[in-house]
Design a protein around this motif. Structure first.
Motif, PDB file in Angstrom:
ATOM      1  N   PRO A 301      11.651  33.793  31.129  1.00  0.00           N
ATOM      2  CA  PRO A 301      10.739  32.786  30.563  1.00  0.00           C
ATOM      3  C   PRO A 301      11.128  31.360  30.948  1.00  0.00           C
ATOM      4  CG  PRO A 301      11.336  34.414  28.899  1.00  0.00           C
ATOM      5  CD  PRO A 301      12.191  34.703  30.112  1.00  0.00           C
ATOM      6  N   ALA A 302      12.418  31.126  31.191  1.00  0.00           N
ATOM      7  CA  ALA A 302      12.884  29.779  31.536  1.00  0.00           C
ATOM      8  C   ALA A 302      12.328  29.328  32.893  1.00  0.00           C
ATOM      9  CB  ALA A 302      14.410  29.741  31.558  1.00  0.00           C
ATOM     10  N   ASN A 303      11.904  30.277  33.727  1.00  0.00           N
ATOM     11  CA  ASN A 303      11.396  29.912  35.053  1.00  0.00           C
ATOM     12  C   ASN A 303       9.870  29.891  35.139  1.00  0.00           C
ATOM     13  OD1 ASN A 303      13.983  29.652  36.137  1.00  0.00           O
ATOM     14  ND2 ASN A 303      14.107  31.847  36.598  1.00  0.00           N
ATOM     15  N   ARG A 304       9.200  30.222  34.047  1.00  0.00           N
ATOM     16  CA  ARG A 304       7.741  30.368  34.115  1.00  0.00           C
ATOM     17  C   ARG A 304       7.042  29.038  34.452  1.00  0.00           C
ATOM     18  NH1 ARG A 304       5.330  35.515  32.018  1.00  0.00           N
ATOM     19  NH2 ARG A 304       7.011  36.962  32.518  1.00  0.00           N
ATOM     20  N   PRO A 326      -1.265  29.088  29.868  1.00  0.00           N
ATOM     21  CA  PRO A 326      -1.391  30.006  28.713  1.00  0.00           C
ATOM     22  C   PRO A 326      -1.261  31.486  29.101  1.00  0.00           C
ATOM     23  CG  PRO A 326      -3.028  28.249  28.612  1.00  0.00           C
ATOM     24  CD  PRO A 326      -2.404  28.169  29.979  1.00  0.00           C
ATOM     25  N   PRO A 327      -2.034  31.979  30.107  1.00  0.00           N
ATOM     26  CA  PRO A 327      -1.885  33.417  30.384  1.00  0.00           C
ATOM     27  C   PRO A 327      -0.492  33.785  30.900  1.00  0.00           C
ATOM     28  CG  PRO A 327      -3.383  32.380  31.977  1.00  0.00           C
ATOM     29  CD  PRO A 327      -3.113  31.375  30.910  1.00  0.00           C
ATOM     30  N   MET A 328       0.155  32.887  31.656  1.00  0.00           N
ATOM     31  CA  MET A 328       1.502  33.203  32.151  1.00  0.00           C
ATOM     32  C   MET A 328       2.484  33.349  30.999  1.00  0.00           C
ATOM     33  SD  MET A 328       3.280  33.989  34.771  1.00  0.00           S
ATOM     34  CE  MET A 328       2.862  33.518  36.464  1.00  0.00           C
ATOM     35  N   LYS A 329       2.125  32.782  29.838  1.00  0.00           N
ATOM     36  CA  LYS A 329       3.003  32.889  28.667  1.00  0.00           C
ATOM     37  C   LYS A 329       2.450  33.856  27.623  1.00  0.00           C
ATOM     38  CE  LYS A 329       5.088  28.433  29.522  1.00  0.00           C
ATOM     39  NZ  LYS A 329       5.458  27.099  29.054  1.00  0.00           N
ATOM     40  N   ALA A 340      -6.399  35.319  18.124  1.00  0.00           N
ATOM     41  CA  ALA A 340      -5.739  34.890  19.351  1.00  0.00           C
ATOM     42  C   ALA A 340      -4.442  35.672  19.539  1.00  0.00           C
ATOM     43  CB  ALA A 340      -5.450  33.398  19.282  1.00  0.00           C
ATOM     44  N   ILE A 341      -4.037  35.797  20.794  1.00  0.00           N
ATOM     45  CA  ILE A 341      -2.794  36.500  21.121  1.00  0.00           C
ATOM     46  C   ILE A 341      -1.798  35.461  21.633  1.00  0.00           C
ATOM     47  CG2 ILE A 341      -1.760  38.095  22.800  1.00  0.00           C
ATOM     48  CD1 ILE A 341      -4.378  39.735  22.587  1.00  0.00           C
ATOM     49  N   ASN A 342      -0.579  35.528  21.111  1.00  0.00           N
ATOM     50  CA  ASN A 342       0.471  34.636  21.596  1.00  0.00           C
ATOM     51  C   ASN A 342       1.765  35.438  21.643  1.00  0.00           C
ATOM     52  OD1 ASN A 342       2.186  32.609  22.276  1.00  0.00           O
ATOM     53  ND2 ASN A 342       1.802  31.332  20.479  1.00  0.00           N
ATOM     54  N   ASP A 343       1.939  36.159  22.734  1.00  0.00           N
ATOM     55  CA  ASP A 343       3.077  37.079  22.858  1.00  0.00           C
ATOM     56  C   ASP A 343       3.330  37.293  24.347  1.00  0.00           C
ATOM     57  OD1 ASP A 343       4.844  39.169  22.974  1.00  0.00           O
ATOM     58  OD2 ASP A 343       3.654  40.540  21.730  1.00  0.00           O
ATOM     59  N   ILE A 344       4.466  36.805  24.808  1.00  0.00           N
ATOM     60  CA  ILE A 344       4.739  36.883  26.245  1.00  0.00           C
ATOM     61  C   ILE A 344       4.703  38.331  26.747  1.00  0.00           C
ATOM     62  CG2 ILE A 344       7.272  36.975  26.120  1.00  0.00           C
ATOM     63  CD1 ILE A 344       7.190  34.880  28.525  1.00  0.00           C
TER      64      ILE A 344
END
Ligand code: CA
Length: 448
Positions: A301-304, A326-329, A340-344
């Protein structure tokens, strides 16, 4: 393959390649739509596997959706260079049909040596099902580029009908559309591959027969969005960042993410012409190592954010970074009143997912894509699924590459099957018994 399904392939494959080369692919010049990225050479270092690769160059094709991320990252972050492949060209493709044609042409004719693929396109090439003259083009599947990150988009005019993941309460609405002479029309971009199979699975799970109750058509990607905007198309299956853009740009809403249909499902792959891989086995593994390192890098995630900056570049996706973020995360606003979805872990994943390895090409996943083609009458029931997979799937090379580059044992799957797969509707698929899967399905074309 039956006459009917062969015709279907020819017809629909043609529809996907409007404006690009289709027939006589071997004598035509390379697709003028493709863009080429030149290499900034940096010193090659040998990392694992003894002597360096036989060649330092290769032409790799990609489609500008998240599934191509490892290919672009390996190029820009210097991973190809690191493994001695200092002259790799990554070449954007205008459509799946153009990508297929360029792989058929090969790099000697200005085409491609290897590319990103929807499944089971490499198998269709291997068996001569999507080549203009039906000749077989031996292919090897080398790794999976990513999982999830796709969805089913619906035109805004169908808002408020509960056209979401589970369609079992919505069948009457589909019947009504058909009865009124405007059957629900959905598009995919290449016949028999992921996007058509996701739409078909979703519809059939809700009791809607994709061959009788709706109209499914092959449409080139840019037209799908245009047709959604004008209202002549009701839905289409698409990859990130489109699921996000559909809602953001008020084109419509997302019925579902593919991650909801089948968590950690197989998505797209990297496959190579077998003649190239056989001629250059070290270069093949060098490319694989570079892609695998890119997958590990982007999965962090640190490189996204850096990955998003790279992908948004003009020569790659040519899109504003804030569309990709947003979609990459794993952040999705599905629209139409859905939470809404918020889950990597619901977004695209590149190296590991909750079920194991993303990169490793499980043979059991290839078996699902081929079985699903059998389900819908696109491949005959007596297709030698295991025989095909044993020729095309080179998980053995993945294991070798992984060991040579020092991948931890824990990250190398022990089996070529991921085990029993479970879909949102409770249906299970076990690659050891695809007939049981086919029997368990209510809606299908095949008789089992
Ligand atoms: Ca896809």
């Amino acid at each position: 393959m039956s006459k009917l399904s062969r015709r279907r392939f020819l017809y629909t494959a043609g529809a996907t390649t409007a404006g690009t080369i289709l027939l006589n692919a071997c004598t035509n010049p390379p697709n003028p739509n493709q863009q080429q990225t030149t290499t900034t050479a940096s010193p090659a270092v040998n990392v694992g596997g003894g002597e360096g690769p036989e060649v330092t160059t290769a032409r790799l094709g990609y489609i500008p959706i998240f599934e191509s991320t490892p290919i672009i990252i390996a190029k820009v972050k210097g991973f190809f260079d690191k493994y001695g492949m200092t002259d790799v060209q990554v070449v954007k493709q205008a459509s799946w049909g153009a990508l297929r044609d360029n792989v058929i042409i090969g790099s000697q004719g200005g085409g491609l040596d290897a590319a990103q693929f929807q499944m089971p396109m490499p198998y269709f090439l291997n068996e001569g099902l999507i080549t203009a003259d039906k000749s077989k083009l031996p292919m090897y599947v080398l790794l999976q580029t990513s999982t999830q990150g796709n969805g089913i988009a619906i035109a805004g005019k169908h808002s408020g009908k509960n056209m979401h993941l589970n369609l079992s309460q919505v069948k009457s609405y589909f019947t009504q559309l058909k009865g009124g002479g405007t059957p629900f029309t959905a598009a995919y971009t290449f016949p028999g591959a992921n996007q058509e199979l996701w739409i078909r699975y979703w519809l059939a799970a809700g009791g809607i027969d994709p061959d009788a109750d709706v109209k499914l058509i092959a449409v080139p990607p840019p037209q799908t969005v245009a047709n959604m905007k004008t209202g002549t198309m009701d839905g289409f299956s698409t990859g990130d960042p489109w699921p996000y853009r559909i809602v953001q740009e008020n084109i419509g809403f997302m019925a579902t993410l593919t991650a909801q249909i089948w968590p950690a499902h197989p998505e797209e792959y990297f496959a190579v012409r077998a003649d190239w891989a056989d001629q250059y086995p070290k270069a093949t593994k060098a490319i694989m190592k570079a892609l695998m390192e890119a997958q590990q890098w982007v999965d962090d995630p640190a490189n996204r954010d850096e990955a998003i900056q790279i992908l948004s570049g003009r020569e790659y996706f040519n899109l504003a970074a804030d569309i990709l973020t947003p979609p990459m995360k794993g952040q999705y606003n599905l629209g139409d009143g859905q939470p809404a979805i918020n889950d990597i872990n619901m977004g695209p994943l590149f190296w590991k997912d909750p079920r194991g390895s993303v990169s490793y090409p499980y043979k059991s996943h290839d078996a699902w894509f081929l079985t699903e083609n059998i389900r819908w009458g696109m491949l005959p029931l007596d297709t030698d699924v295991k025989g095909w997979i044993d020729k095309v799937n080179r998980e053995d090379l993945w294991r070798e590459a992984a060991k040579e580059m020092g991948i931890a044992d824990a990250d190398i799957p022990k089996e070529t099957t991921r085990g029993v797969e479970t879909f949102f509707d409770g249906i299970t698929f076990d690659a050891n018994d695809p007939t049981a899967y086919l029997k368990s399905l209510q809606i299908k074309k095949v008789s089992v």
